[in-house]
Write an enzyme that holds these catalytic residues in place. Structure first.
Site, PDB file in Angstrom:
ATOM      1  N   LYS A 143       0.844  -1.209   0.000  1.00  0.00           N
ATOM      2  CA  LYS A 143       0.000   0.000   0.000  1.00  0.00           C
ATOM      3  C   LYS A 143       0.874   1.252   0.000  1.00  0.00           C
ATOM      4  O   LYS A 143       0.672   2.165  -0.797  1.00  0.00           O
ATOM      5  CB  LYS A 143      -0.878   0.015   1.250  1.00  0.00           C
ATOM      6  CG  LYS A 143      -1.509   1.370   1.576  1.00  0.00           C
ATOM      7  CD  LYS A 143      -2.394   1.355   2.797  1.00  0.00           C
ATOM      8  CE  LYS A 143      -1.670   1.585   4.089  1.00  0.00           C
ATOM      9  NZ  LYS A 143      -1.402   2.973   4.458  1.00  0.00           N
ATOM     10  N   ASN A 144       1.887   1.258   0.853  1.00  0.00           N
ATOM     11  CA  ASN A 144       2.680   2.487   1.029  1.00  0.00           C
ATOM     12  C   ASN A 144       3.699   2.716  -0.078  1.00  0.00           C
ATOM     13  O   ASN A 144       4.381   3.735  -0.089  1.00  0.00           O
ATOM     14  CB  ASN A 144       3.351   2.491   2.406  1.00  0.00           C
ATOM     15  CG  ASN A 144       2.311   2.671   3.510  1.00  0.00           C
ATOM     16  OD1 ASN A 144       1.155   2.977   3.237  1.00  0.00           O
ATOM     17  ND2 ASN A 144       2.724   2.460   4.746  1.00  0.00           N
TER      18      ASN A 144
ATOM     19  N   CYS B 278      -4.198  12.744  12.805  1.00  0.00           N
ATOM     20  CA  CYS B 278      -4.972  11.495  12.724  1.00  0.00           C
ATOM     21  C   CYS B 278      -4.813  10.815  14.081  1.00  0.00           C
ATOM     22  O   CYS B 278      -4.172  11.345  14.979  1.00  0.00           O
ATOM     23  CB  CYS B 278      -4.472  10.622  11.581  1.00  0.00           C
ATOM     24  SG  CYS B 278      -2.999   9.715  11.987  1.00  0.00           S
TER      25      CYS B 278
ATOM     26  N   ARG C 208       1.111  14.616  13.156  1.00  0.00           N
ATOM     27  CA  ARG C 208       1.601  14.339  11.791  1.00  0.00           C
ATOM     28  C   ARG C 208       1.614  15.604  10.917  1.00  0.00           C
ATOM     29  O   ARG C 208       0.909  15.712   9.925  1.00  0.00           O
ATOM     30  CB  ARG C 208       0.769  13.223  11.138  1.00  0.00           C
ATOM     31  CG  ARG C 208       0.916  11.932  11.911  1.00  0.00           C
ATOM     32  CD  ARG C 208       0.152  10.817  11.297  1.00  0.00           C
ATOM     33  NE  ARG C 208       0.828  10.293  10.108  1.00  0.00           N
ATOM     34  CZ  ARG C 208       0.310   9.308   9.374  1.00  0.00           C
ATOM     35  NH1 ARG C 208      -0.840   8.789   9.696  1.00  0.00           N
ATOM     36  NH2 ARG C 208       0.948   8.874   8.303  1.00  0.00           N
TER      37      ARG C 208
ATOM     38  N   ASP D  27       5.028   0.527  11.891  1.00  0.00           N
ATOM     39  CA  ASP D  27       3.764  -0.068  11.425  1.00  0.00           C
ATOM     40  C   ASP D  27       3.604  -1.514  11.863  1.00  0.00           C
ATOM     41  O   ASP D  27       2.557  -2.111  11.616  1.00  0.00           O
ATOM     42  CB  ASP D  27       3.667   0.015   9.898  1.00  0.00           C
ATOM     43  CG  ASP D  27       3.537   1.451   9.434  1.00  0.00           C
ATOM     44  OD1 ASP D  27       3.744   1.705   8.237  1.00  0.00           O
ATOM     45  OD2 ASP D  27       3.266   2.327  10.270  1.00  0.00           O
TER      46      ASP D  27
ATOM     47  N   ARG E  56      -8.523  -0.404   4.796  1.00  0.00           N
ATOM     48  CA  ARG E  56      -7.612   0.581   4.177  1.00  0.00           C
ATOM     49  C   ARG E  56      -6.263  -0.053   3.850  1.00  0.00           C
ATOM     50  O   ARG E  56      -5.570   0.385   2.942  1.00  0.00           O
ATOM     51  CB  ARG E  56      -7.376   1.741   5.158  1.00  0.00           C
ATOM     52  CG  ARG E  56      -8.591   2.585   5.415  1.00  0.00           C
ATOM     53  CD  ARG E  56      -8.225   3.834   6.157  1.00  0.00           C
ATOM     54  NE  ARG E  56      -7.080   4.486   5.515  1.00  0.00           N
ATOM     55  CZ  ARG E  56      -6.415   5.491   6.071  1.00  0.00           C
ATOM     56  NH1 ARG E  56      -6.774   5.934   7.261  1.00  0.00           N
ATOM     57  NH2 ARG E  56      -5.412   6.061   5.455  1.00  0.00           N
TER      58      ARG E  56
END
Ligand code: EPZ
Length: 429
Positions: free
Chosen positions: A22-23, A125, A130, A316, A408
């Site tokens: 995803k990233n 968030c 951030r 993560d 997500r």
């Protein structure tokens, strides 16, 4: 809202296919703004964040089409063709940016290509404030004028366009490195990015930009040197496998005392995790298709972990490691050095019987013989999945709410786990 129900106690056995990262996919999709040619991206995961970004890019004028299915067909490992023939808008609106902070990555490419950009501030968030100050300072060092008002960033390049500059990041930032790497690729002259992020996703973006004609040296190091180009062309690029998904399922296999092959996993992207898994007595064996994770001799061992920028232990994977340590033998000190508020999974794990005490940026986890299933609530993507992992080993039934967080970042999570014997299902809500 959908929920996920898990009945714990099953050992995971079998194989789990690892999806595209995803990233890596998100910045790669944004790179399509840098050229009027077609960028073909393969092995894209089917995730909510990818769809959200596609909506934003389409608003900016990018023509996006499914360019055929993945090898072997099926909706997964998608191939997308993105063509920004002309930029139709240089504004990234609040309602899209607030849903996915990575949208701020369109700032650099828009200023570099069009000379102007108006992007909503992403706001904070769950895991922290951030800010994007490093993105903005870096653009100023490439000659852009930045104005922030009414919740929007207004960036404007000089008439002659962005010019090369020397950017020294005071702290490692994945997003700022990616934003400025893309901007520098179209700036006039040479740019140097010092203390740049070295994550595999940053390297994947650099390799794709090079395939598009960018001149970048130092890929994989903390100093990137970019000779700006007049224009960039289209290219074809396959997204790297998701190292965070890999690490997540590796810990699921270890916690359940299972034996799972992670097909498509890239060992070199998770060396820090592999070292920690072996320290915790997990057997990690490279295979022809990826990595095999099996429970080692005796109980998992409690180990200390500190999150750091790559190649250190990934932030993560911190929540997932905490879930695994909750049922290990002994104590584990887990320190979160990247984000200021990334322990929201702690109270939820506590409701399942975990023994965790937070002291500032560190959490002391004392392993317990077993967890108990409960109804729990997710607060962010990785906290959500740590609750799923806990549910896989807990006695009884666990219900994880707010599953949209999971969607997500994890493609077909319950399918992949159920295929290895987990008693897990999605309850449509
Ligand atoms: C990327 O976020 C990832 N997201 C995050 O993954 C990941 O946790 C993070 O990198 C760290 O590895 C994507 O790639 C889409 P940073 P990013 O800029 O780029 C501070 C997930 O779960 N900072 O490296 O936003 C920041 O507050 C997500 O997949 C500034 O102070 O992270 C943080 O404390 C979560 N000013 C630290 O730097 C800035 O201008 C690292 O942030 C930028 C960042």
């Amino acid at each position: 809202m959908d929920r996920i129900r898990i009945r714990g106690g099953r050992r995971l056995k079998g194989a789990i296919p690892i999806s595209g990262a995803k990233n890596a996919a998100l910045p790669l999709m944004v790179a399509s703004l840098l050229t009027s040619g077609t960028l073909r991206l393969g092995n894209l995961p089917h995730l909510a964040d990818i769809s959200t970004l596609a909506t934003l890019l389409a608003e900016l004028g990018v023509d996006i089409s499914m360019d055929g299915d993945a090898p072997g067909g099926g909706h997964f490992g998608r191939v997308l063709a993105l063509t920004a023939r002309k930029i139709a808008s240089t504004t990234a609106p609040y309602d899209l940016v607030r849903r996915m902070r990575a949208s701020v990555l369109v700032l650099g490419p828009l200023v570099a290509r069009e000379g102007v950009a108006r992007v909503s501030l992403p706001g904070g968030c769950a895991i922290g404030n951030r800010p994007v100050d490093l993105h903005l300072k870096g653009l100023e060092q490439l000659g852009a004028a930045i104005d922030v008002q009414a919740g929007y960033i207004e960036a404007r390049a000089p008439k002659a366009g962005l010019r090369g500059g020397h950017i020294v990041f005071p702290m490692v930032s994945v997003g700022a490195t990616e934003n400025l790497l893309m901007a520098a690729s179209l700036a006039r002259g040479v740019s140097v990015l010092s203390n740049a992020a070295r994550e595999p996703e940053v390297m994947d973006l650099a390799r794709c930009l090079i395939a598009m004609g960018a001149q970048i040296d130092g890929v994989g190091t903390d100093t990137l040197t970019v000779q700006g180009s007049e224009t960039l062309s289209g290219a074809t690029h396959n997204v790297i496998p998701d190292r965070i998904e890999t690490g997540t399922y590796a810990m699921a296999a270890a916690m359940t005392g299972g034996d799972v092959e992670l097909v498509g996993a890239e060992e070199s992207h998770i060396e820090s995790l592999i070292e920690k898994l072996r320290e915790a007595r997990v057997r990690v064996t490279p295979t022809a298709r990826g990595l095999r994770i099996a429970h080692g001799r005796g109980r998992l061992k409690g180990i200390d972990v500190m999150t750091e920028p790559y190649p250190g232990f990934p932030t993560d994977l911190q929540a997932q490691m905490m879930a695994m340590m909750s049922v290990a033998g002994g104590a584990a000190m887990i320190t979160e050095s990247i984000f200021e508020n990334r322990f929201m999974h702690v109270p939820e794990l506590g409701r399942m019987g975990a023994n965790i005490n937070v002291h500032g940026a560190s959490a002391m986890v004392r392993g317990v013989p077993s967890l108990t299933g409960a109804e729990v609530m997710a607060t962010d993507l990785r906290a959500s999945v740590s609750l799923v992992l806990a549910g896989l080993v807990a006695e009884g039934e666990t219900i994880v709410n707010r599953v949209y967080h999971l969607d997500r970042g994890y493609e077909r999570l319950e399918e992949k786990l159920a295929a290895c014997g987990a008693d897990i299902e999605r309850i449509k809500g």
